[in-house]
Design a protein around this motif. Structure first.
Motif, PDB file in Angstrom:
ATOM      1  N   VAL A 120       0.825  -1.207   0.000  1.00 40.59           N
ATOM      2  CA  VAL A 120       0.000   0.000   0.000  1.00 40.59           C
ATOM      3  C   VAL A 120       0.862   1.261   0.000  1.00 40.59           C
ATOM      4  CG1 VAL A 120      -1.857   1.228   1.189  1.00 40.59           C
ATOM      5  CG2 VAL A 120      -1.818  -1.267   1.215  1.00 40.59           C
ATOM      6  N   TYR A 167      -3.267   3.597   8.423  1.00 41.42           N
ATOM      7  CA  TYR A 167      -4.045   2.838   7.448  1.00 41.42           C
ATOM      8  C   TYR A 167      -5.507   2.756   7.881  1.00 41.42           C
ATOM      9  CZ  TYR A 167       0.569   1.236   5.931  1.00 41.42           C
ATOM     10  OH  TYR A 167       1.865   1.181   5.495  1.00 41.42           O
ATOM     11  N   GLU A 205      -2.743   6.239  -5.299  1.00 35.62           N
ATOM     12  CA  GLU A 205      -2.974   5.390  -4.130  1.00 35.62           C
ATOM     13  C   GLU A 205      -3.253   3.939  -4.532  1.00 35.62           C
ATOM     14  OE1 GLU A 205      -2.590   6.203  -0.942  1.00 35.62           O
ATOM     15  OE2 GLU A 205      -1.923   8.178  -1.660  1.00 35.62           O
ATOM     16  N   ARG A 206      -2.777   3.016  -3.695  1.00 34.55           N
ATOM     17  CA  ARG A 206      -3.030   1.595  -3.888  1.00 34.55           C
ATOM     18  C   ARG A 206      -3.925   1.079  -2.767  1.00 34.55           C
ATOM     19  NH1 ARG A 206       2.785  -0.694  -3.719  1.00 34.55           N
ATOM     20  NH2 ARG A 206       3.212   1.272  -2.627  1.00 34.55           N
ATOM     21  N   THR A 207      -4.694   0.053  -3.076  1.00 36.92           N
ATOM     22  CA  THR A 207      -5.575  -0.575  -2.084  1.00 36.92           C
ATOM     23  C   THR A 207      -5.241  -2.055  -2.020  1.00 36.92           C
ATOM     24  OG1 THR A 207      -7.315   0.973  -2.740  1.00 36.92           O
ATOM     25  CG2 THR A 207      -7.963  -0.866  -1.347  1.00 36.92           C
ATOM     26  N   HIS A 208      -5.019  -2.549  -0.811  1.00 38.06           N
ATOM     27  CA  HIS A 208      -4.761  -3.983  -0.615  1.00 38.06           C
ATOM     28  C   HIS A 208      -6.103  -4.675  -0.345  1.00 38.06           C
ATOM     29  CE1 HIS A 208      -2.609  -7.603   0.230  1.00 38.06           C
ATOM     30  NE2 HIS A 208      -3.019  -7.659   1.480  1.00 38.06           N
ATOM     31  N   PHE A 219      -6.350   0.802   2.865  1.00 37.99           N
ATOM     32  CA  PHE A 219      -5.764   1.900   2.097  1.00 37.99           C
ATOM     33  C   PHE A 219      -5.163   2.927   3.055  1.00 37.99           C
ATOM     34  CE2 PHE A 219     -10.192   2.883   2.869  1.00 37.99           C
ATOM     35  CZ  PHE A 219     -10.236   4.238   3.154  1.00 37.99           C
TER      36      PHE A 219
END
Length: 538
Positions: free
Chosen positions: A28, A399, A437-440, A461
């Motif tokens: 993330v 987070y 932005e990345r989302t796991h 996120f």
């Protein structure tokens, strides 16, 4: 003491292991936490109560600022952000604490006479906005039935127990256990949620394969309404027209206040154990789960994590040396990259458990499952009610974490799961404010039926530089994925209910005529719209 702005007991903290922090940072990005508001600063924003005085109920109502803050929100991520930012905006004007059905009747009379809105609080664990007051001209009174927390009666011949609606999960089980019984209803919110809330929101427990969802356990009870008392008798089965009991299930406070709950209980099992099997890939794992359920193997629970959730759980488990050894052994047995973890429960007599274990292992083996025994299963059982505390640990690292859940037929499981996960992974990048932005995202199947199963997806996120942008990120993720769910044969909620957050999506599932019927039912019991307005129905 219970946290005022988060989950559970403030003395309990779930620490994230060092390798867990590294895992999230890689997927993330490094994160920076936001600053939390203090309870004192939020209490200072609570306005004067608008509740009119009435000698019949004044002694039942607490209008102190702290009590109103503590009952202003539930546990959705939007609620979390509102409290953590110090900007809840709307507070109940007071909180009532009745200890009997007669006192609940008095509060309903008070609401009708003074045009006051009523919100049932349950255990305050709603993740769909059930208990949030809506801004408006009418005063709002929240009803906390925490004093109605006792086992009232136990009919051992019929195996029917009667509880006050405010009884939380641990008290339900401890009071039954003293008599040799269990309800067997264990939602993840078990620590705080109440038996009345389970009925009102159609809750599902983790061991529903053995004990059933709350609709199978709810036998009858007493509901206080604005039109009088509704008593639902405990008849085993009936063909006498539509089931009034079903009208109350999932009504979310729109029809009345559940005060006494009658439930079907079971003698305590002779033994119970939880087992873990790893599969080399998703297809074989999902097929094994479907066969276990459709062959009616006597399991008490079944959970299947996809490859990313399996990887995430092992990374967050701690004890990297032992996990590393286990992964080497699994790889040698054919379950390496892409492996999926299944957890199943065996509950009942020794003979039942032995027979079910043998059959479960046989089916899993047919699909290349690697049985690893009960060690990991014991760890799951020990921590199954503490996972909500993980949100606290992640928050302090910067987070945000939330979940989306649904259910669909077997032929649509993979399609819907992929749509949900792919949207959650990419949705933020469609916004200018969060394109980098990345989302796991990871998923497990948590409740199983011959027809299909539930899909429970978690997403993590980074928080933004402000609370408002963090909320906007969550709203985009939540709303776009919810639209995909209801437009692709999924229910808007399998176990969390509708509340206010899911109400806009309900008409897609119910249809125009179905919504007219639900509105008509609500209007019959509450023509003035005093009971939990905005919940279930927009």
């Amino acid at each position: 003491m219970r946290r005022w702005n988060g989950w559970g007991d403030e003395q309990f903290n779930l620490e994230l292991p060092a390798q867990g922090q590294s895992f999230l940072s890689e997927r993330v990005g490094a994160a920076k936490p936001l600053t939390d508001a203090t309870l004192e600063s939020v209490c200072a924003k609570v306005p004067e109560t608008r509740l009119p005085a009435d000698t019949q109920v004044d002694a039942l109502i607490d209008t102190s600022p702290e009590t109103r803050v503590r009952h202003a929100r539930g546990q959705s991520l939007a609620d979390w952000l509102a409290l953590r930012s110090g900007e809840p905006d709307v507070f109940p004007d007071g909180v009532a604490n009745p200890d009997s059905s007669l006192e609940v009747q008095s509060l309903l009379h008070y609401a009708r006479n003074h045009n006051v809105e009523l919100i049932p609080y349950g255990g305050g664990t709603s993740v769909a906005g059930h208990i949030n007051p809506v801004a408006g001209d009418r005063p709002v009174l929240t009803i906390d039935m925490g004093k109605m927390n006792r086992l009232i009666d136990l009919d051992k011949d019929s195996q029917i127990a009667t509880f006050g609606a405010g009884t939380p999960g641990p008290l339900v089980e401890s009071q039954l256990r003293a008599h040799g019984y269990t309800l067997g209803h264990f939602p993840q919110s078990f620590e705080l949620s109440t038996i009345g809330g389970w009925v009102a929101s159609r809750s599902s427990g983790q061991q529903s394969l053995r004990y059933g969802r709350i609709e199978q356990l709810f036998a009858g009870g007493r509901i206080e309404t604005l039109k009088g008392t509704l008593n639902i008798p405990t008849i085993p089965a009936s063909s006498a027209g539509p089931d009034v009991r079903e009208m109350i299930l999932g009504s979310e406070g729109r029809l009345g206040m559940v005060t006494d709950v009658k439930v079907r209980v079971t003698p305590l099992p002779e033994q119970e154990s939880f087992h873990v099997v790893f599969f080399p890939d998703w297809d074989s794992a999902r097929t094994a789960c479907r066969k276990l359920v459709q062959n009616r193997v006597q399991l008490s629970m079944l959970r299947l994590s996809n490859a990313i959730e399996t990887e995430t759980q092992l990374a967050l488990a701690g004890q990297p040396h032992l996990i590393g050894l286990m992964e080497k052994l699994l790889s040698w047995r054919g379950a390496s990259d892409g492996k999926c973890m299944m957890t199943f429960g065996l509950t009942g007599s020794k003979h039942q458990c032995a027979s079910a274990r043998q059959e479960a292992k046989r089916i899993c083996s047919e699909h290349k499952g690697v049985y690893t025994g009960t060690r990991l299963g014991k760890k799951w059982a020990e921590k199954r009610f503490t996972m909500p505390y993980l949100r606290e640990a992640l928050w302090h690292l910067g987070y945000a974490v939330d979940t989306l859940e649904t259910a669909t037929d077997w032929d649509n499981v993979d399609n819907l799961l992929d749509l949900m996960e792919n949207n959650l992974r990419t949705a933020l990048q469609s916004r200018a404010e969060s394109r980098d932005e990345r989302t796991h995202v990871f998923t497990h199947l948590s409740h199983f039926y011959s027809q299909g199963c539930s899909i429970y997806t978690t997403y993590v996120f980074r928080v933004a530089d402000s609370y408002s942008e963090t909320l906007a990120r969550w709203q985009h993720l939540k709303n776009t994925t919810s639209e995909l769910i209801v437009n692709n044969r999924g229910t808007i909620s399998h176990q969390h209910g509708v509340g206010k957050d899911h109400a806009p999506f309900l008409p897609v599932e119910k249809g125009e005529l179905g919504m007219l019927a639900i509105h008509a039912l609500s209007n019959t019991f509450d023509p003035e719209g005093l009971l939990n307005p905005g919940t279930l129905l927009e």
